[in-house]
Design an enzyme around this catalytic site. Sequence first.
Site: not given
Length: 574
Positions: A28, A50, A113-114, A415, A446, A473, A475, A479
């Site tokens: 708004d 966003e 608001h916000h 990253g 994925d 693959n 997951g 990591e």
Amino acid sequence: MTETTIVQYLFKRLHQLGIRSVHGVPGDYNLVALDNLQEAGLEWVGNCNELNAGYAADGYARIKGISALITTFGVGELSALAAVAGSYSERVPVVHIVGVPSTISQKQGALLHHTLGNGDFSVFANMSRSISQVVVHLTDPTIAAREIDRVLRACYVSTHPVYIALPTDMALQKIPSKGLETPINLSMPPNDPSIEADVLDSITEIIYSANNAAILVDACAIRHRVIDEVHDLINKSQLPAFATPMSKGAIDETNIRFGGIYIGDVSRPDVKKAVESADLIISIGALKSDFNSGGFTYHTNTKHTIEFQVDHIKIGYATYPGIGMKSVLQKLLGSLDFHRIRHTESAKSKPPRLVNQEAENSGGQEITHSWFWPHVGNWLQEKDVIITETGTANFGILETRFPKDVTAISQVLWGSIGYSVGACQGAALALKETDRSRRVILFTGDGAFQMTGNEVSTMIRHGLKPIIVVINNDGYTIERMIHGEGAVYNDIQPWKHTKILEMFGAKEGEYMSYAVKTRKEVDELFQKGNEFSKAERIQLVELFMPRLDAPRALKITGKMSEKLNAKMEDTKYA
């Protein structure tokens, strides 16, 4: 005197800078501003959220040179901050425009608001200060045009995001339009002539005295627009040239002087030897982050390095602040006697192979990274735009040899997992506006796809036609390579990727989906000239790879990162 409004002045300036589409989400406090986009010749994208919009603005800017993002106060702008921070980290010029409450409400400290409910309307802009080159509040019509020009120049020249707060009661305030008749000055600050002359003399003498110099090109050469000068220097000097992960695609990889990707100890052995045996490194736009430098394992001698940067030049241990590289490179190209530059092959690498022969001969039909990424180079075409996700794709693409004029988009420094899907949308839209003949190809994992995959619906909405390759693959493999190979936190819920385009509303006949599980199926899909390769519709490929398979560079870097993280923890508690 001819008049316009503050918002029209701002939007017309964006149009003059080459922006045609504006990313963001309505709220708004920005709706009145959005009403004025079309009058200025701008189109509204309308992203799913966003964060995606920020990633898309980043991808758009990497193609067009600058982009714009519009969010609403508080909830909207904060959702975009991770993406804007990435653009700041990676030196990408994004104009972040935030629709904020009226100046009257702010002065009264109204409980709107916000807000945080404490009457403080500056808190969110303050959060953006550390990730913005300039923060501007358009609260004074008498200086609004000057402020807009100042902040847009800062965005373009610094190649960093900027923040513009536009109060609801200021958007339609009348201001003189005369400023629009004069383009914004986008030139770099001039170098001091006498210091620049001394720098040129020193650089020239050092280059002439070198026996086996090498050129090392990095990310800031792209960001600060000296790639044309870099190509001229390579071609005229005939010195061997190397790129880094962040500058992949910056050098023509079909050029016989291209030697490969240098990543310190993570480099291929021949590349490592070639760069580190050079007696002079001409470094252009260096950005030595951990993933970009092989965990800080460069073995190059500062004493024998000339470093070109946007705001300084370093010659050995001497630094010349305020001397920008573009002017120096241009003058150097005009003054060097290239016949006096010595040429030896000791600092040249063998060109990257199009096929990993060892992986090719390993037998079996399983799709592995060592087989796939060199193989991709056979299928790519000139002028392709390749977007790779943080993870296996970012490291795998280093083993792919590009045809001429390929553009690579990745996020090696920041990253952020999930970046690439939004960036793909922004890049594809930018190319739709400029050159529809270029293919846009996304390689994502994925796990990353689950974070921002809904942005595919925006691609469909705007008729974009990228090829989306989702590496299944099972997951977060990047990591797993760093820590927790079998840990539950690196697992994800499996998705039916071949149903995604249909689920997001792609119309029958306007999309295709594929599941690829064997090398033979990859070869059949990647045939040059077939329907898939023509990329005349949006297409999604689910490409299955082993769970714990990873590119060579990622395996090495993952172990380095684990050791570095452990070392930092030991230091912290010592």
